[in-house]
Design a protein around this motif. Structure first.
Motif, mmCIF file in Angstrom:
data_model
loop_
_atom_site.group_PDB
_atom_site.id
_atom_site.type_symbol
_atom_site.label_atom_id
_atom_site.label_comp_id
_atom_site.label_asym_id
_atom_site.label_seq_id
_atom_site.Cartn_x
_atom_site.Cartn_y
_atom_site.Cartn_z
ATOM 1 N N CYS A 24 0.822 -1.210 0.000
ATOM 2 C CA CYS A 24 0.000 0.000 0.000
ATOM 3 C C CYS A 24 0.855 1.258 0.000
ATOM 4 O O CYS A 24 0.559 2.235 -0.700
ATOM 5 C CB CYS A 24 -0.935 0.008 1.210
ATOM 6 S SG CYS A 24 -2.305 -1.166 1.123
ATOM 7 N N SER A 25 1.932 1.233 0.784
ATOM 8 C CA SER A 25 2.796 2.406 0.896
ATOM 9 C C SER A 25 3.486 2.737 -0.422
ATOM 10 O O SER A 25 3.888 3.884 -0.645
ATOM 11 C CB SER A 25 3.842 2.198 2.000
ATOM 12 O OG SER A 25 4.790 1.214 1.621
ATOM 13 N N HIS A 26 3.626 1.734 -1.296
ATOM 14 C CA HIS A 26 4.254 1.964 -2.602
ATOM 15 C C HIS A 26 3.233 2.035 -3.727
ATOM 16 O O HIS A 26 3.599 2.003 -4.917
ATOM 17 C CB HIS A 26 5.291 0.868 -2.887
ATOM 18 C CG HIS A 26 6.543 1.003 -2.071
ATOM 19 N ND1 HIS A 26 6.627 0.536 -0.771
ATOM 20 C CD2 HIS A 26 7.743 1.576 -2.344
ATOM 21 C CE1 HIS A 26 7.832 0.807 -0.295
ATOM 22 N NE2 HIS A 26 8.523 1.437 -1.214
ATOM 23 N N GLY A 27 1.947 2.133 -3.363
ATOM 24 C CA GLY A 27 0.912 2.341 -4.359
ATOM 25 C C GLY A 27 0.585 1.138 -5.224
ATOM 26 O O GLY A 27 -0.110 1.278 -6.245
ATOM 27 N N VAL A 28 1.066 -0.029 -4.835
ATOM 28 C CA VAL A 28 0.761 -1.234 -5.616
ATOM 29 C C VAL A 28 -0.659 -1.704 -5.328
ATOM 30 O O VAL A 28 -1.401 -2.102 -6.233
ATOM 31 C CB VAL A 28 1.772 -2.361 -5.302
ATOM 32 C CG1 VAL A 28 1.429 -3.636 -6.068
ATOM 33 C CG2 VAL A 28 3.197 -1.910 -5.634
ATOM 34 N N LEU A 29 -1.047 -1.678 -4.061
ATOM 35 C CA LEU A 29 -2.411 -2.016 -3.652
ATOM 36 C C LEU A 29 -3.035 -0.827 -2.940
ATOM 37 O O LEU A 29 -2.326 0.046 -2.437
ATOM 38 C CB LEU A 29 -2.410 -3.240 -2.721
ATOM 39 C CG LEU A 29 -2.004 -4.580 -3.338
ATOM 40 C CD1 LEU A 29 -1.999 -5.669 -2.263
ATOM 41 C CD2 LEU A 29 -2.928 -4.975 -4.486
ATOM 42 N N SER A 41 -0.268 -15.159 0.650
ATOM 43 C CA SER A 41 -0.113 -15.545 -0.755
ATOM 44 C C SER A 41 -1.170 -14.901 -1.642
ATOM 45 O O SER A 41 -0.870 -14.519 -2.785
ATOM 46 C CB SER A 41 -0.141 -17.069 -0.901
ATOM 47 O OG SER A 41 -1.325 -17.613 -0.380
ATOM 48 N N THR A 42 -2.401 -14.752 -1.139
ATOM 49 C CA THR A 42 -3.427 -14.129 -1.981
ATOM 50 C C THR A 42 -3.245 -12.615 -2.060
ATOM 51 O O THR A 42 -3.584 -11.998 -3.074
ATOM 52 C CB THR A 42 -4.847 -14.484 -1.496
ATOM 53 O OG1 THR A 42 -5.034 -14.039 -0.145
ATOM 54 C CG2 THR A 42 -5.084 -15.986 -1.561
ATOM 55 N N VAL A 43 -2.695 -12.010 -1.006
ATOM 56 C CA VAL A 43 -2.345 -10.583 -1.069
ATOM 57 C C VAL A 43 -1.275 -10.371 -2.136
ATOM 58 O O VAL A 43 -1.355 -9.435 -2.953
ATOM 59 C CB VAL A 43 -1.854 -10.067 0.298
ATOM 60 C CG1 VAL A 43 -1.201 -8.686 0.161
ATOM 61 C CG2 VAL A 43 -3.001 -9.999 1.298
ATOM 62 N N ILE A 44 -0.279 -11.249 -2.142
ATOM 63 C CA ILE A 44 0.796 -11.147 -3.137
ATOM 64 C C ILE A 44 0.249 -11.369 -4.540
ATOM 65 O O ILE A 44 0.640 -10.676 -5.494
ATOM 66 C CB ILE A 44 1.920 -12.158 -2.809
ATOM 67 C CG1 ILE A 44 2.652 -11.709 -1.537
ATOM 68 C CG2 ILE A 44 2.894 -12.292 -3.975
ATOM 69 C CD1 ILE A 44 3.620 -12.723 -0.985
ATOM 70 N N ALA A 45 -0.673 -12.318 -4.684
ATOM 71 C CA ALA A 45 -1.284 -12.557 -5.991
ATOM 72 C C ALA A 45 -2.027 -11.317 -6.481
ATOM 73 O O ALA A 45 -1.966 -10.963 -7.669
ATOM 74 C CB ALA A 45 -2.229 -13.756 -5.919
ATOM 75 N N GLU A 46 -2.728 -10.642 -5.571
ATOM 76 C CA GLU A 46 -3.426 -9.396 -5.924
ATOM 77 C C GLU A 46 -2.418 -8.366 -6.436
ATOM 78 O O GLU A 46 -2.672 -7.660 -7.425
ATOM 79 C CB GLU A 46 -4.163 -8.838 -4.703
ATOM 80 C CG GLU A 46 -5.365 -9.649 -4.251
ATOM 81 C CD GLU A 46 -6.628 -9.331 -5.028
ATOM 82 O OE1 GLU A 46 -6.600 -8.376 -5.840
ATOM 83 O OE2 GLU A 46 -7.622 -10.041 -4.842
ATOM 84 N N GLY A 51 0.146 -5.581 -12.139
ATOM 85 C CA GLY A 51 1.173 -5.228 -13.110
ATOM 86 C C GLY A 51 2.067 -4.097 -12.656
ATOM 87 O O GLY A 51 2.889 -3.596 -13.427
ATOM 88 N N GLN A 52 1.916 -3.677 -11.379
ATOM 89 C CA GLN A 52 2.686 -2.546 -10.860
ATOM 90 C C GLN A 52 3.807 -2.979 -9.918
ATOM 91 O O GLN A 52 4.463 -2.135 -9.310
ATOM 92 C CB GLN A 52 1.755 -1.591 -10.112
ATOM 93 C CG GLN A 52 0.654 -1.001 -10.980
ATOM 94 C CD GLN A 52 -0.213 -0.042 -10.202
ATOM 95 O OE1 GLN A 52 0.272 0.908 -9.578
ATOM 96 N NE2 GLN A 52 -1.514 -0.289 -10.205
ATOM 97 N N LEU A 53 4.021 -4.268 -9.815
ATOM 98 C CA LEU A 53 5.033 -4.781 -8.901
ATOM 99 C C LEU A 53 6.353 -4.913 -9.653
ATOM 100 O O LEU A 53 6.598 -5.882 -10.369
ATOM 101 C CB LEU A 53 4.590 -6.136 -8.332
ATOM 102 C CG LEU A 53 5.363 -6.685 -7.137
ATOM 103 C CD1 LEU A 53 5.271 -5.740 -5.937
ATOM 104 C CD2 LEU A 53 4.834 -8.058 -6.758
ATOM 105 N N SER A 58 9.331 -6.207 -5.789
ATOM 106 C CA SER A 58 9.110 -7.637 -5.566
ATOM 107 C C SER A 58 10.188 -8.211 -4.660
ATOM 108 O O SER A 58 9.900 -8.964 -3.725
ATOM 109 C CB SER A 58 9.095 -8.379 -6.905
ATOM 110 O OG SER A 58 8.903 -9.761 -6.702
ATOM 111 N N SER A 59 11.436 -7.837 -4.916
ATOM 112 C CA SER A 59 12.543 -8.314 -4.094
ATOM 113 C C SER A 59 12.402 -7.842 -2.650
ATOM 114 O O SER A 59 12.618 -8.612 -1.703
ATOM 115 C CB SER A 59 13.869 -7.827 -4.684
ATOM 116 O OG SER A 59 14.954 -8.231 -3.875
#
Length: 210
Positions: A24-29, A41-46, A51-53, A58-59
């Motif tokens: 959230c802090s990086h605007g991905v979610l 795992s489902t949060v990561i899948a979201e 497409g913004q990760l 990701s690392s």
């Protein structure tokens, strides 16, 4: 692996919250995702679906997960009866582990408990496209043991994500001390439910000897 073979103290709730806050802090979610129905795992899948990760984000995200895993695996003990079970099965059946954990953290805990060498294959998240509840890890096992079919395997786990991934790969799933109400809510119908890991043996006859 967690709370099936090893009694780890990984705080999966804290891991999920920390990763979600990072994304959230990086605007991905966006804020507002229900933490009651999501797993790490489902949060990561979201996040991956947006497409913004980026590779860098990701690392950093996986580093958060690995830190929780390594801390939670420190001093992890085997579940009661786990050592006796794998000793009996080694050499009679293929033994594989599928874990959402980093393989580094998983192997460290398995080796600390002197149980790693009993397994023919350990699949960590590095070998998966998507984490459980996606079936990728189980499909990797089937590709490795390409002479086997899904119905020749049994999967044992404590969480609904284990059951969903296993069933999606066509592998019968046994729930070990699982939350059956939640499993059923998530569409998981285990082949069997056990409270003692040694009960697995009853579902493997006549494929093993005493």
């Amino acid at each position: 692996m967690d709370n099936t073979l090893l009694h780890s103290t990984i705080d999966f709730g804290a891991m999920k919250r920390d990763i979600y806050a990072f994304l959230c802090s990086h605007g991905v979610l966006s804020p507002g995702l229900s933490m009651d129905t999501h797993t790490t795992s489902t949060v990561i899948a979201e996040a991956m679906n947006t497409g913004q990760l980026s590779e860098e984000l990701s690392s950093m995200m996986w580093d958060i997960a690995k830190e929780h895993e390594i801390q939670g695996m420190l001093g992890a003990n085997l579940e009661e009866g786990a050592m006796e079970l794998v000793r009996q099965l080694q050499g009679q059946l293929h033994l594989a582990i599928v874990t959402n954990n980093a393989v580094e953290a998983a192997m460290a805990a398995l080796e600390e408990n002197r149980i790693a060498h009993y397994f023919d294959l350990v699949i960590g998240r590095e070998a998966m496209g998507l984490l459980k509840p996606a079936p990728d890890g189980y499909m990797a096992v089937l590709r490795h043991f390409h002479h086997t079919s899904p119905k020749e395997w049994l999967s044992v786990g404590d969480a609904w994500v284990d059951g969903k991934a296993s069933e999606s790969a066509g592998i019968p799933f046994i729930a070990y001390r699982g939350d059956m109400a939640r499993m059923n809510r998530m569409g998981v119908i285990p082949f069997a439910e056990i409270q003692d890991i040694q009960e697995v043996l009853g579902y493997l006859q006549p494929h093993i000897t005493k």
